[in-house]
Scaffold this motif. Sequence first.
Motif, PDB file in Angstrom:
ATOM      1  N   TYR A   1       0.835  -1.201   0.000  1.00 39.81           N
ATOM      2  CA  TYR A   1       0.000   0.000   0.000  1.00 39.81           C
ATOM      3  C   TYR A   1       0.872   1.255   0.000  1.00 39.81           C
ATOM      4  O   TYR A   1       0.640   2.186  -0.770  1.00 39.81           O
ATOM      5  N   SER A   2       1.898   1.250   0.820  1.00 42.15           N
ATOM      6  CA  SER A   2       2.796   2.396   0.903  1.00 42.15           C
ATOM      7  C   SER A   2       3.511   2.630  -0.421  1.00 42.15           C
ATOM      8  O   SER A   2       3.597   3.757  -0.900  1.00 42.15           O
ATOM      9  N   ARG A   3       4.040   1.560  -1.020  1.00 45.34           N
ATOM     10  CA  ARG A   3       4.730   1.702  -2.310  1.00 45.34           C
ATOM     11  C   ARG A   3       3.786   2.241  -3.376  1.00 45.34           C
ATOM     12  O   ARG A   3       4.163   3.066  -4.207  1.00 45.34           O
ATOM     13  N   SER A   4       2.552   1.761  -3.357  1.00 44.01           N
ATOM     14  CA  SER A   4       1.563   2.218  -4.329  1.00 44.01           C
ATOM     15  C   SER A   4       1.316   3.722  -4.198  1.00 44.01           C
ATOM     16  O   SER A   4       1.294   4.447  -5.203  1.00 44.01           O
TER      17      SER A   4
ATOM     18  N   ILE B   1       0.451  12.406   1.115  1.00 41.99           N
ATOM     19  CA  ILE B   1       1.227  11.274   1.629  1.00 41.99           C
ATOM     20  C   ILE B   1       1.412  11.441   3.133  1.00 41.99           C
ATOM     21  O   ILE B   1       1.236  10.501   3.901  1.00 41.99           O
ATOM     22  N   ASN B   2       1.747  12.653   3.532  1.00 39.30           N
ATOM     23  CA  ASN B   2       1.935  12.931   4.961  1.00 39.30           C
ATOM     24  C   ASN B   2       0.645  12.679   5.736  1.00 39.30           C
ATOM     25  O   ASN B   2       0.651  12.098   6.815  1.00 39.30           O
ATOM     26  N   ARG B   3      -0.472  13.065   5.171  1.00 41.79           N
ATOM     27  CA  ARG B   3      -1.759  12.884   5.837  1.00 41.79           C
ATOM     28  C   ARG B   3      -2.179  11.410   5.860  1.00 41.79           C
ATOM     29  O   ARG B   3      -2.553  10.882   6.902  1.00 41.79           O
ATOM     30  N   VAL B   4      -2.071  10.733   4.733  1.00 43.98           N
ATOM     31  CA  VAL B   4      -2.576   9.359   4.621  1.00 43.98           C
ATOM     32  C   VAL B   4      -1.624   8.339   5.243  1.00 43.98           C
ATOM     33  O   VAL B   4      -2.031   7.518   6.053  1.00 43.98           O
ATOM     34  N   LEU B   5      -0.351   8.379   4.863  1.00 42.23           N
ATOM     35  CA  LEU B   5       0.597   7.379   5.359  1.00 42.23           C
ATOM     36  C   LEU B   5       1.140   7.694   6.742  1.00 42.23           C
ATOM     37  O   LEU B   5       1.350   6.799   7.547  1.00 42.23           O
TER      38      LEU B   5
ATOM     39  N   ARG C   1      10.710   5.763   2.833  1.00 39.84           N
ATOM     40  CA  ARG C   1      10.959   5.112   1.543  1.00 39.84           C
ATOM     41  C   ARG C   1      12.140   4.146   1.642  1.00 39.84           C
ATOM     42  O   ARG C   1      12.097   3.039   1.113  1.00 39.84           O
ATOM     43  N   ALA C   2      13.179   4.533   2.345  1.00 40.93           N
ATOM     44  CA  ALA C   2      14.374   3.690   2.502  1.00 40.93           C
ATOM     45  C   ALA C   2      14.064   2.408   3.277  1.00 40.93           C
ATOM     46  O   ALA C   2      14.652   1.363   3.014  1.00 40.93           O
ATOM     47  N   ARG C   3      13.126   2.472   4.221  1.00 42.39           N
ATOM     48  CA  ARG C   3      12.807   1.298   5.046  1.00 42.39           C
ATOM     49  C   ARG C   3      11.814   0.355   4.362  1.00 42.39           C
ATOM     50  O   ARG C   3      11.577  -0.733   4.841  1.00 42.39           O
ATOM     51  N   LEU C   4      11.225   0.810   3.260  1.00 43.19           N
ATOM     52  CA  LEU C   4      10.332  -0.084   2.517  1.00 43.19           C
ATOM     53  C   LEU C   4      11.177  -1.067   1.747  1.00 43.19           C
ATOM     54  O   LEU C   4      10.881  -2.127   1.430  1.00 43.19           O
TER      55      LEU C   4
END
Length: 179
Positions: free
Chosen positions: A141-144, A159-163, A176-179
């Motif tokens: 979901y995050s990558r998408s 992105i800040n609001r949703v993720l 992003r680096a930890r994904l």
Amino acid sequence: MFINNGDHRDSVEPAGRRLLTLALLTVCLARGQFNPVAYSDQSDDPIANREYEIAEEMLMPAASVAELALSSLDDIKAHAATYCVTPSGFLMRTRRLNIVDTATGREYMATLREEFRSRPKQRASQPLAVNALRKYNSAEYSRSLLRQMDVGRLARSEINRVLFQNRRAVSLDDFRARL
């Protein structure tokens, strides 16, 4: 289905218990039983419930368990590890199959409870916000959403609001680096 996502070394929810819970929830779903599953490990007697019997059979087939040499609590623990369940779960299975008698089962269960209580308690640490959000949101979901931002369909603020649930302490680059 929701299963506690604690660390496998977590004293509350060890991996073997989660595996049995997953099997039990799957059986309940297949049988159309939509109830919360709760089991008190304080019980000395097996639960008289067909769903538990089926879940136990999935993980610890009666034919295999019946062939095992079980002369001590150490044997119970060793075979529990083989079947990837907790010693108390394996003990309950042997009790249900009448391999271990009631008195011996209660003695072993009391010993297991005491060992569990006397284990050194691990102090829980507060996870980094970025790790907690990565787990909560799921990687796919995050990558998408990040792909949508990269092609200009989503604003960085979205992105800040949703993720990130508007948490300012989380860096998009770290996430992003930890994904």
